[in-house]
Design an enzyme around this catalytic site. Structure first.
Site, PDB file in Angstrom:
ATOM      1  N   GLU A 185       0.834  -1.204   0.000  1.00 54.18           N
ATOM      2  CA  GLU A 185       0.000   0.000   0.000  1.00 54.18           C
ATOM      3  C   GLU A 185       0.868   1.254   0.000  1.00 54.18           C
ATOM      4  O   GLU A 185       1.835   1.360   0.772  1.00 54.18           O
ATOM      5  CB  GLU A 185      -0.887  -0.038   1.248  1.00 54.18           C
ATOM      6  CG  GLU A 185      -2.319   0.316   0.992  1.00 54.18           C
ATOM      7  CD  GLU A 185      -3.044  -0.666   0.073  1.00 54.18           C
ATOM      8  OE1 GLU A 185      -3.090  -0.409  -1.152  1.00 54.18           O
ATOM      9  OE2 GLU A 185      -3.574  -1.663   0.570  1.00 54.18           O
TER      10      GLU A 185
ATOM     11  N   LEU B 165     -12.403   0.020  -3.243  1.00 51.75           N
ATOM     12  CA  LEU B 165     -12.275  -1.108  -4.165  1.00 51.75           C
ATOM     13  C   LEU B 165     -12.104  -0.628  -5.597  1.00 51.75           C
ATOM     14  O   LEU B 165     -12.282  -1.359  -6.557  1.00 51.75           O
ATOM     15  CB  LEU B 165     -13.501  -2.025  -4.044  1.00 51.75           C
ATOM     16  CG  LEU B 165     -13.674  -2.657  -2.662  1.00 51.75           C
ATOM     17  CD1 LEU B 165     -14.973  -3.436  -2.587  1.00 51.75           C
ATOM     18  CD2 LEU B 165     -12.490  -3.567  -2.317  1.00 51.75           C
TER      19      LEU B 165
ATOM     20  N   SER C 230     -13.664   1.714  -7.643  1.00 49.37           N
ATOM     21  CA  SER C 230     -14.722   1.904  -8.634  1.00 49.37           C
ATOM     22  C   SER C 230     -14.231   2.839  -9.740  1.00 49.37           C
ATOM     23  O   SER C 230     -14.663   2.730 -10.883  1.00 49.37           O
ATOM     24  CB  SER C 230     -15.976   2.478  -7.963  1.00 49.37           C
ATOM     25  OG  SER C 230     -15.665   3.658  -7.264  1.00 49.37           O
TER      26      SER C 230
ATOM     27  N   ASP D 121      -4.174   0.488  -9.419  1.00 46.99           N
ATOM     28  CA  ASP D 121      -5.574   0.114  -9.599  1.00 46.99           C
ATOM     29  C   ASP D 121      -5.881  -0.180 -11.061  1.00 46.99           C
ATOM     30  O   ASP D 121      -6.585  -1.136 -11.395  1.00 46.99           O
ATOM     31  CB  ASP D 121      -6.494   1.233  -9.099  1.00 46.99           C
ATOM     32  CG  ASP D 121      -6.210   1.607  -7.652  1.00 46.99           C
ATOM     33  OD1 ASP D 121      -5.556   0.810  -6.958  1.00 46.99           O
ATOM     34  OD2 ASP D 121      -6.636   2.689  -7.232  1.00 46.99           O
TER      35      ASP D 121
END
Ligand code: GLA
Length: 395
Positions: A37, A138, A140, A185
């Site tokens: 992260e 998550l 989007s 992502d």
């Protein structure tokens, strides 16, 4: 949750909005990050996987040079001549309603990346339906970007590979939306595989598919969405990024990726305590990603729990991006028998993940729900995610 019919919702919205049939639907998944992260924009390592929740887009070309977008998650419809995108992004992005900056930004970035003048492609009508929970950490946003990228690239006949499509998504997010995020992502959404994670070197953009083996080990990966919403366009995310860049500059390296654990003693002497702790998180997190990849192949998923827990502690104490709801989710999941648990994504809200034996998921769900109620937190949304395939044209 995504139902098989999010694609149907996109098609229905298309018909209602534009009074015509789309030529097809395309989709891209959200992602969960297993570990790694705030390492992506430090040129480091990440291990995300695409989830089963997808955003679908229905599309048809238009005879003029206009791009129109509508969605099930925002009432505003937007239409812009493709030839205006260059003037809008990045300087006049505030003139575009926020959600539409994602698809319009991708259209802009794709044309730029492929060197295609706006007047050489057809206009398009797009209708989006999202099966990815918004604000849950998550991604989007990467799902909208990925769906847009595969749909437009195919319709416009652009010769861009998947990494280039991911890069266009990131550029949209950075410059059209204004969130200073990394590439994780978009790469996860574009390259995801069933039952596998994507090990990504964010400097070279080399990727390796890493088998997770959750199924065979009888494990489930549970997402605990705290419902604490966050935005990476403002505040904390950018501050953390700036601290990392300051730390790298003080150490005289291009990025924190270039430091090892052995450099931390010198870093502690050269920088203030806060900057040092930001640096220590990133340097140790990179090592945890490498160790996780190694353990997955040598011993299987049941062996990675301590690394997940250490990652969470580092984000809570050194990087300071957790919130009480995330800590409660992690602590309660562990007490309910999870092998490992940690917050996932950018932090300041969003979701935690927990790796746990399948027959204990219900116990975890009850325990976390009860702990949230006892603390006066909003009721969390708890569900299992399955590592899934990346962006594609729907069947
Ligand atoms: C957000 C960003 C990613 C990454 C994570 C933290 O999800 O979009 O690029 O920085 O936060 O790991």
């Amino acid at each position: 949750m995504t139902t098989p019919d999010t694609a149907g919702s996109a098609r229905d919205l298309f018909r209602r909005s534009y009074g015509a049939e789309p030529v097809g639907t395309w989709s891209a998944p959200g992602r969960a990050n297993l570990i790694g992260e705030h390492t992506d924009y430090n040129d480091g390592f990440v291990l995300p996987f695409a989830i089963q929740h997808r955003t679908h887009v229905a599309l048809a070309p238009r005879g003029d040079g206009i791009i129109r977008v509508v969605s099930t998650f925002d009432d505003s419809a937007v239409e812009v001549p493709l030839s205006d995108l260059d003037a809008l992004f990045p300087t006049r992005r505030d003139e575009v309603v926020e959600w539409a900056r994602y698809p319009l930004g991708v259209a802009w970035a794709l044309l730029a990346a492929s060197g295609t003048p706006a007047d050489e492609v057809a206009g398009v009508d797009l209708a989006f339906a999202s099966g990815v929970p918004v604000g849950a950490g998550l991604s989007s946003s990467a799902a909208i970007e990925g769906a847009t990228a595969v749909a437009l690239a195919e319709n416009w006949g652009l010769e861009l590979d998947r990494v280039a499509l991911a890069q266009a998504g990131r550029r949209a997010e950075n410059e059209a939306v204004g969130a200073p995020t990394g590439i994780m992502d978009q790469m996860a959404s574009m390259l995801g595989r069933a039952d596998a994670a994507i090990f990504l070197d964010c400097r070279s953009l080399d990727t390796r598919v890493v088998d997770l083996g959750f199924e065979a080990a009888g494990l489930d990966l549970v997402v605990i969405d705290t419902r604490v919403s966050h935005s990476h366009s403002t505040g904390g995310y950018g501050d953390r990024r700036a601290a990392c860049e300051r730390g790298a500059a003080i150490m005289g390296v291009p990025a924190l990726r270039d430091l090892s654990v052995a450099d931390l003693a010198r870093a502690a002497e050269l920088m203030d305590d806060v900057t040092f702790r930001r640096v220590r998180h990133v340097v140790t997190e990179d090592q945890r990603v490498l160790a996780t990849v190694r353990l997955l192949s040598e011993e299987g998923p049941a062996a990675i729990g301590d690394l997940l827990v250490a990652s969470h502690a580092s984000m809570r104490d050194d990087f300071e991006i957790s919130v009480p709801e995330l800590d409660t989710a992690v602590d309660t999941a562990l007490a309910a028998g999870a092998i490992g648990a940690r917050m996932t994504g950018g932090g300041f809200g969003g979701a935690a993940i927990a790796l746990i034996a399948r027959d204990r998921v219900e116990r975890l769900t009850d325990a976390v729900t009860a702990a949230f109620a006892a603390s006066g937190f909003a009721r969390p949304s708890i569900f299992t995610v399955t590592p899934s395939a990346g962006a594609a044209r729907d069947a």
